[in-house]
Scaffold this motif. Structure first.
Motif, mmCIF file in Angstrom:
data_model
loop_
_atom_site.group_PDB
_atom_site.id
_atom_site.type_symbol
_atom_site.label_atom_id
_atom_site.label_comp_id
_atom_site.label_asym_id
_atom_site.label_seq_id
_atom_site.Cartn_x
_atom_site.Cartn_y
_atom_site.Cartn_z
ATOM 1 N N SER A 85 0.763 -1.061 0.223
ATOM 2 C CA SER A 85 -0.059 -0.027 -0.075
ATOM 3 C C SER A 85 0.757 1.285 0.065
ATOM 4 C CB SER A 85 -0.906 -0.228 1.273
ATOM 5 O OG SER A 85 -0.249 -0.110 2.283
ATOM 6 N N TYR A 86 1.997 1.226 0.730
ATOM 7 C CA TYR A 86 2.877 2.153 0.825
ATOM 8 C C TYR A 86 3.270 2.448 -0.805
ATOM 9 C CZ TYR A 86 7.473 4.584 0.615
ATOM 10 O OH TYR A 86 8.540 5.234 0.160
ATOM 11 N N PHE A 87 3.526 1.647 -1.696
ATOM 12 C CA PHE A 87 4.014 1.811 -2.925
ATOM 13 C C PHE A 87 2.971 2.234 -4.072
ATOM 14 C CE2 PHE A 87 7.414 -1.354 -1.978
ATOM 15 C CZ PHE A 87 8.611 -0.067 -2.206
ATOM 16 N N LEU A 88 1.595 1.909 -3.406
ATOM 17 C CA LEU A 88 0.566 2.418 -3.994
ATOM 18 C C LEU A 88 0.228 3.835 -3.845
ATOM 19 C CD1 LEU A 88 -1.561 -0.632 -4.042
ATOM 20 C CD2 LEU A 88 -0.830 0.453 -5.989
ATOM 21 N N VAL A 89 0.514 4.368 -2.415
ATOM 22 C CA VAL A 89 0.497 5.668 -2.143
ATOM 23 C C VAL A 89 1.472 6.632 -2.775
ATOM 24 C CG1 VAL A 89 0.902 7.272 -0.170
ATOM 25 C CG2 VAL A 89 -0.313 5.328 0.436
ATOM 26 N N ILE A 90 2.739 6.103 -3.203
ATOM 27 C CA ILE A 90 3.602 6.918 -3.824
ATOM 28 C C ILE A 90 3.558 6.747 -5.443
ATOM 29 C CG2 ILE A 90 5.161 7.121 -1.871
ATOM 30 C CD1 ILE A 90 7.014 5.053 -3.491
ATOM 31 N N TYR A 173 -3.103 12.055 5.087
ATOM 32 C CA TYR A 173 -2.291 12.206 4.242
ATOM 33 C C TYR A 173 -2.266 11.174 3.207
ATOM 34 C CZ TYR A 173 -0.575 15.828 7.487
ATOM 35 O OH TYR A 173 -0.345 16.930 8.046
ATOM 36 N N ALA A 174 -2.136 9.912 3.516
ATOM 37 C CA ALA A 174 -1.822 8.724 2.562
ATOM 38 C C ALA A 174 -3.263 8.406 1.801
ATOM 39 C CB ALA A 174 -1.657 7.479 3.523
ATOM 40 N N HIS A 175 -4.486 8.573 2.291
ATOM 41 C CA HIS A 175 -5.789 8.138 1.714
ATOM 42 C C HIS A 175 -5.810 9.002 0.330
ATOM 43 C CE1 HIS A 175 -7.889 5.403 4.628
ATOM 44 N NE2 HIS A 175 -6.183 5.066 4.586
ATOM 45 N N PRO A 176 -5.595 10.090 0.512
ATOM 46 C CA PRO A 176 -5.922 11.146 -0.683
ATOM 47 C C PRO A 176 -4.795 10.986 -1.604
ATOM 48 C CG PRO A 176 -6.170 12.496 1.413
ATOM 49 C CD PRO A 176 -5.586 11.205 1.759
ATOM 50 N N GLN A 177 -3.555 10.790 -1.229
ATOM 51 C CA GLN A 177 -2.448 10.755 -2.319
ATOM 52 C C GLN A 177 -2.640 9.629 -3.257
ATOM 53 O OE1 GLN A 177 -0.543 13.063 -3.236
ATOM 54 N NE2 GLN A 177 -1.659 14.475 -1.877
ATOM 55 N N LEU A 241 -11.260 15.010 2.926
ATOM 56 C CA LEU A 241 -12.693 14.991 3.918
ATOM 57 C C LEU A 241 -13.258 13.527 4.065
ATOM 58 C CD1 LEU A 241 -15.632 17.450 3.212
ATOM 59 C CD2 LEU A 241 -16.111 14.871 2.891
ATOM 60 N N LEU A 242 -13.073 12.795 3.014
ATOM 61 C CA LEU A 242 -13.466 11.290 2.949
ATOM 62 C C LEU A 242 -12.472 10.603 4.003
ATOM 63 C CD1 LEU A 242 -14.330 10.583 -0.725
ATOM 64 C CD2 LEU A 242 -15.874 10.992 1.302
ATOM 65 N N ALA A 243 -11.214 10.920 4.050
ATOM 66 C CA ALA A 243 -10.222 10.140 4.873
ATOM 67 C C ALA A 243 -10.613 10.469 6.330
ATOM 68 C CB ALA A 243 -8.817 10.586 4.573
#
Lengths: 611, 212
Positions: A85-90, A173-177, A241-243
């Motif tokens: 999931s980290y790689f998907l965030v970035i 931070y992570a979910h929207p990115q 907001l959703l996060a």
């Protein structure tokens, strides 16, 4: 530690695991369909392939997390899930924000994992095996103090992933990115694996030792609800907001689970099963509508290129189908009947009402407070989605991008309406769903409880006999439809011809987007009402030509994030301060480094006598 | 009896190195120390009758007595730096400290290790002392070449430990260690040469700009 790696992979396929597998696959399916259209045109083919490989691996790792039968394999899958999931965030590497979001996520999730590992090792010390069954058997012999410690560690570990307050800071931070279909998976499903961990390891394996465990979870849950929804109200980035709403909904889910833990300890078997099923119900509901909302937010993002709500407006005319799907999600998350969110929030409230009547003295008040705060949360969530939907989709476009927005592609629409369909199914079919969930919770609590039955029929949930608390969603839907129909007919009959005006124009002849209600303005009453918590500050800047004529006017308002300010900043400052202090022994002189070794050896030779 | 002579030779040569003021005497003392080490190993090989020790002794003779000191002396000639070692601690105080360290290793050997065999005890104390003094040279001398020599002295001390405590390590280990030492001396020599061309000195205490 000898048999550490001599473990074969075995799967645990009990109802709880099946429930989570179903949830994961349901959201993944919608997300996968959606991603076809979403990634099209955004990235090169190679990047898209890379994305799909990560996506598939991410889903597999989540499936492993909820099905494996061995704590060690669990940890490996857990870590794999976090890293993927980290790689998907970035994934969107060009964006610098993604990188810093990724780092925050990585650090927080590893702090959590460290606590989980610690608790597993403590349990391993007593069981001598990583097998779930063996650990469960050995947990009977763990002394109370150690058990409490394990509970706290598990709570912090899984709580970090779930995003309970104050460990929630990585979520916004992570979910929207992440790309939107990934956000929907992370917010909809991944944080739920932490709930799985809490149910599996605290309720199922460790067993409830004291009453305060459940109370602690309830307190954390209710704080998460309020903090999540208040921050969501202040947030003007749609995905952020959703996060924040995920924080809120995790709180609601944990209310059910925490209540269940209290009831288990008080030997209120029926209520324990009820509360756990309600928690699970809200879990799958949240997965569905939060997944849906993130997909819709992704469509809006793809169409306008921004997540800032102040730049949207009027999108309902450009993207009517996305708006409709978003409306379904917004109604569900605001707990409006007859959609699924209503059912589970209503049931959660009922759990607390019935609970308040069934427990004694102090707990009664506590339960009543929980119920009232939950009601407050529901109200705030509804107003938040009035803002989210109104500012985003209604009125006039506020920016050129919003003016040129086009409707999402076919696969994206399929993904969204697939989930929108399920918000209706899980609302109208509440009785059937609940029956299944009750079976799941019974299987979890089987060791603790005698088998029980709910009186259920096909349309009504009758959660407690004798008290006549029952819910029939189809009936509500029918009544609502009839009221709507009657109102429409009356309006049609008595008002006659429909006149069209600009909305809220107050007789003004020409309205521009600058006259519109903004998200900041909408949330201002809440900013004032919760001023003690949000600590807003504002800055106004006026440039005057004369006393009567203001040439330009600038208005800025911010809220203070008190968790970052008062918890994380001091910790960071302390860490950096001590690092700076220790750095003094690092002057770069080779002689000094060798001297350290020399001094150490001499000291050891001198001191060895003592040891 | 002659083993004691060789051991004292090693110790005295180590003291010489501690008080040496210039690079060439330091290296010559190291050569002599290695020679005594060679003689000691040969005497052990004769009394113990282990054929592999002869080979190891031969390696000491070739590498530590002949090749490495010659190589180091050539580097000194080539880079033409000031031959003074540069002290953080003057020779008198160094010798005093060296004596204290010798006493410390003596204490350690007899109080902590409880070695019964007198000969073994003496050589172990000596080995420990030589290792510590090698480290001492690395810490308190400025020129980069003294760090190399200090490392070699430490290696001599460790070899002495291995040979006295368990009659030497397995031959293959010994052999690879010698190869490592030789190669590291070559690499360090090259480094010293490069440092000199880059900075026009080889004073290690001036190389303290941390990177990153």
């Amino acid at each position: 530690m000898l048999n550490l790696f001599n473990t074969s992979i075995a799967f645990l396929l009990d109802p709880l695991s099946f429930f989570f597998v179903f949830t994961i696959l349901l959201i993944s399916l919608a997300s996968a369909i959606y991603s076809v259209g979403y990634l099209q045109g955004e990235y090169s083919l190679r990047k898209r392939l890379y994305g799909w490989v990560l996506f598939a691996a991410f889903i597999v790792s989540m499936l492993f997390v909820v099905t494996v039968n061995n704590a060690l394999i669990f940890l490996i899958s857990w870590e794999a899930m976090s890293l993927l999931s980290y790689f998907l965030v970035i994934f969107d590497q060009k964006n610098e924000k993604s990188i810093s979001a990724g780092i925050i996520y990585l650090v927080m999730t590893h702090i959590g994992t460290a606590f989980i590992i610690a608790s597993f090792l403590i349990m391993y010390k007593y069981s001598g095996s990583f097998d779930f069954a063996a650990i469960k058997a050995a947990c009977q012999n763990i002394p109370v103090f150690t058990k409490n410690l394990v509970f706290i560690f598990l709570l912090i570990g899984f709580g970090t992933k779930a995003g309970i307050v104050p460990l929630h800071i990585w979520l916004p931070y992570a979910h929207p990115q992440a790309p939107s279909h990934i956000s929907s998976l992370m917010s909809g499903v991944m944080i739920k694996t932490a709930i799985y961990g809490i149910i599996r390891f605290i309720i199922f394996i460790l067993g409830i030792e004291s009453l305060w465990w459940g109370n602690l979870i309830l307190i954390i849950a209710i704080i998460s609800c309020l903090v999540g929804v208040i921050y969501a109200l202040m947030e003007h980035d749609l995905k952020k907001l959703l996060a924040y709403h995920s924080v809120e909904n995790i709180g609601i889910i944990l209310l059910g689970i925490g209540a269940s833990m209290v009831f288990i300890k008080l030997k209120l078997t029926v209520l324990a099963v009820l509360a756990l099923s309600v928690g699970l119900y809200h879990l799958i509901n949240h997965a569905i509508f939060k997944g849906l909302l993130f997909l819709c937010a992704g469509s809006v993002y793809k169409a306008t290129g921004t997540g800032d709500m102040e730049k949207f407006g009027g999108l309902i005319k450009k993207m009517p189908q996305t708006a409709l799907a978003f409306l379904f999600g917004a109604m569900a998350i605001s707990a409006l009947p007859p959609l699924n969110g209503f059912v589970s929030e209503w049931l959660t409230l009922q759990v607390f009402f019935i609970g308040a009547f069934s427990v004694s003295s102090g707990l009664k008040i506590f339960f009543a407070i929980c119920a009232s705060l939950l009601a407050l949360t529901g109200g705030l969530a509804a107003s938040c989605f009035v803002k989210a939907f109104g500012i985003t989709f209604l009125a006039m476009p506020r920016s050129a991008k919003a003016k040129e927005a086009v409707e999402a592609g076919l696969s994206m629409k399929i993904g969204m309406f697939f989930l929108a369909f399920f918000t209706v199914v899980f609302g109208l079919g509440a009785a059937v769903v609940f029956k299944i969930l009750a079976k799941v919770s019974q299987s979890v609590l089987a060791g603790e409880l005698a088998p029980i039955n709910f009186s259920l029929n096909n349309f009504t949930i009758n959660i407690q006999e004798g008290n006549f608390v029952y819910l029939s969603v189809p009936q509500i839907a029918l009544i609502l439809a009839i009221i709507l129909l009657i109102t429409a007919t009356l309006i049609y009959l008595f008002t006659g011809k429909v006149k069209k005006y600009g909305t809220w124009n107050c007789g003004y002849y020409k309205l521009t987007p600058r006259n519109e209600y903004t998200a900041t303005a909408f949330s201002k009453p809440f900013r004032i009402a919760f001023g003690f918590f949000l600590k807003p500050y504002r800055k106004t800047e006026k440039l005057r030509e004369s006393f009567y004529h203001v040439k330009t006017f600038k208005y800025e308002t911010h809220t203070t994030s008190i968790f970052q300010e008062y918890i994380y900043k001091p910790i960071l400052a302390f860490t950096f301060g001590s690092a700076r202090f220790i750095r003094k022994i690092q002057p770069g002189s080779i002689h000094l480094y060798i001297a350290y070794i020399f001094a150490t050896i001499v000291a050891l030779i001198v001191l060895i006598k003592i040891f | 009896m002659h083993t004691y002579v060789f051991l004292s030779g090693i110790l005295i040569m180590t003291y010489f190195m501690v008080i040496a003021k210039r690079l060439p005497p330091l290296i010559s003392s190291f050569r002599l120390q290695s020679l005594f080490l060679f003689l000691f190993t040969v005497s052990l090989a004769i009394s113990g009758g282990e054929p592999s020790l002869y080979v190891v002794a031969g390696l000491i003779l070739i590498l530590k007595v002949i090749l490495i000191p010659t190589l180091l002396l050539r580097i000194i000639k080539k880079i033409k730096v000031n031959e003074n070692l540069g002290f953080f601690m003057n020779p008198q105080l160094s010798l005093f400290t060296a004596l204290l360290l010798t006493y410390l290793s003596y204490l350690f050997t007899f109080r902590v290790m409880n070695l019964i065999d007198r000969m073994q005890a003496a050589s172990f104390a000596l080995a420990l002392c030589v290792t510590l003094l090698g480290l001492f040279i690395m810490v308190f001398r400025i020129k980069a070449l003294s760090q190399i020599v200090g490392l070699l002295v430490m290696e001599n001390g460790l070899f002495l430990t291995a040979v006295t405590m368990c009659r030497g390590l397995p031959f293959i280990v010994e052999f690879s260690t010698f190869l490592d030492i030789f190669i590291s001396v070559i690499i360090l020599g090259v480094f010293v040469y490069r440092i000199n061309t880059l900075f026009t000195h080889i004073d290690v205490n001036k190389l303290d700009n941390l990177k990153g």
